[in-house]
Design an enzyme around this catalytic site. Structure first.
Site, PDB file in Angstrom:
ATOM      1  CG  PHE A 141      -1.837   1.314   1.154  1.00 46.56           C
ATOM      2  CD1 PHE A 141      -2.977   1.192   0.430  1.00 46.56           C
ATOM      3  CD2 PHE A 141      -1.708   2.295   1.819  1.00 46.56           C
ATOM      4  CE1 PHE A 141      -3.960   2.389   0.206  1.00 46.56           C
ATOM      5  CE2 PHE A 141      -2.491   3.458   1.694  1.00 46.56           C
ATOM      6  CZ  PHE A 141      -3.368   3.262   0.911  1.00 46.56           C
ATOM      7  CG  ASP A 226       5.903   3.921   1.613  1.00 46.18           C
ATOM      8  OD1 ASP A 226       5.962   4.617   2.613  1.00 46.18           O
ATOM      9  OD2 ASP A 226       4.981   3.689   0.710  1.00 46.18           O
ATOM     10  CE  LYS A 255      -0.370   6.899   6.471  1.00 43.64           C
ATOM     11  NZ  LYS A 255      -1.592   7.695   6.371  1.00 43.64           N
TER      12      LYS A 255
END
Length: 401
Positions: A141, A226, A255
């Site tokens: 994801f 990531d 984030k």
């Protein structure tokens, strides 16, 4: 609108149904707790998918944001501003790298990483134009833009959005032999998560991450980590890659970099890699804006103390010890994760992940399900041990163990 039902009805009527939120309407929050529009408090055990690592309305971050709001919030990259150089310098230093390319959202940062790897492949590695390949992992994801869902294996994210962007090859996550077989002279990068969050907090076999580093280094291929969800303290280290002593060629961050206050993301790499860009080839009006930089600079200062990484380690050990006991109860089939991050697979007969999330909601705990039978736990790193134990007590109660 004063009741939760009124808010939810208006949302259903006027918002696209691209999410299926739990039926709670948050009105205020502080630390690890939120309060809904009707005054009920909930322990947040999701932390905005790690965007709220430092808790809701962290005093240091709110103070930094308020101070910047009184000065300047946006200039665009058409001009310099007095927060930008320091932000880039300090983030590069935290990562042990040289250059930063700031964006806003995680998906934007991943798109930036893809563009960067391709251009590096053509200009530095010498791959023929238009033939660059990037190897990714199944069950990944990285976001939901058109290019990113082109290499997703999740039907919900991918189906009905074609035609898809070419140039990607998917290999099984954790299978080093499969990865090695997929690499060739046209491969410019391997893009992976050190822990797959959306897939259910999947941790690869020991030695895998170091093996990816070895293979990419031997082949002259960029290793892109990531760390949007796994990074910035969540797993007990600043970066999850550190658990295997790995430094990738590029970090993709987001984030928690914005502290749950503003969206901040970035690609961080060497001067050789990010130096391929020339003015006009990539950009963002809001990327690296003064407000974002001010908040992110405070995040970096907090990370440098090491206290949040230590809390994630100590409380994470406790969390995983308690969750491991549930696997012997028959209510949980497997627990995975690292630090203050766990994927809990609910046994058949004890409800779906959604049903367990709804039962926990009724008891004042917020979690979220994924892939049917799994719930994810990722409380803010500021959560107290007492509150964490209370949340675990509620999980035991809803599972009747």
């Amino acid at each position: 609108m004063s009741t939760a039902a009124e808010h939810i009805a208006a949302t259903e009527a006027h918002s696209a149904h691209n999410y299926h939120p739990l039926p709670v309407v948050v009105a205020s929050a502080e630390g690890a707790w939120v309060t809904d529009v009707e005054g009920r408090r909930y322990l947040d055990m999701l932390a905005g998918y790690s965007a709220l690592n430092f808790g809701h309305r962290n005093a240091r971050l709110i103070e930094a944001a308020k101070a910047q709001l009184d000065r300047v919030t946006l200039t665009s990259r058409a001009f310099h501003h007095d927060r930008f150089a320091r932000f880039c310098t300090e983030l590069a230093e935290l990562c042990g790298m040289e250059m930063v390319l700031p964006m806003n959202t995680g998906a934007e940062a991943v798109e930036t990483a893809v563009k960067t790897a391709r251009k590096w492949g053509y200009k530095v590695k010498g791959v023929p134009d238009g033939q660059a390949r990037i190897v990714v992992a199944a069950n990944n994801f990285h976001g939901r833009t058109t290019t990113i869902i082109s290499f997703s294996t999740d039907p919900e994210a991918r189906a009905d959005f074609g035609p898809y962007t070419p140039g990607f090859e998917v290999v099984p996550y954790g299978d080093l032999a499969a990865l090695e077989a997929a690499l060739d002279d046209r491969t410019v990068a391997v893009l992976m998560e050190p822990i797959q969050g959306e897939a259910g907090v999947l941790v690869p076999p020991a030695g895998y991450w170091a093996g990816v580093r070895r293979l990419t280094g031997e082949r002259g291929i960029l290793f892109i980590a990531d760390e949007i969800q796994s990074g910035l303290g969540r797993t007990g280290r600043t970066f999850a890659s550190e658990h295997e002593g790995v430094v990738p060629d590029m970090y993709v961050l987001g984030k928690a970099l914005g502290g749950g206050v503003v969206p901040v993301s970035a690609v961080v790499s060497s001067a050789e890699v990010l130096g391929v860009y020339r003015p006009g080839e990539h950009g963002s009006t809001f990327g690296g804006n003064p407000l974002a930089c001010a908040v992110a600079l405070e995040v970096l200062a907090m990370l440098r103390t090491g206290e949040y990484q230590q809390r994630a380690t100590e409380l994470g050990d406790h969390l995983h010890h308690e969750l491991a006991l549930l696997t012997g109860s028959g209510a949980v089939t497997q627990v995975r994760g690292r630090g203050l991050w766990a994927g809990v697979d609910i046994a058949p007969g004890h409800g779906t992940g959604r049903q367990v999330s709804e039962r926990l909601l009724e008891r004042g705990v917020l979690v979220k399900d994924t892939h049917g039978s799994t719930i994810r736990l990722a409380p803010p790193l500021v959560v107290s041990k007492e509150d964490l134990d209370w949340g675990l007590d509620q999980l035991r109660a809803v599972l009747s163990v």
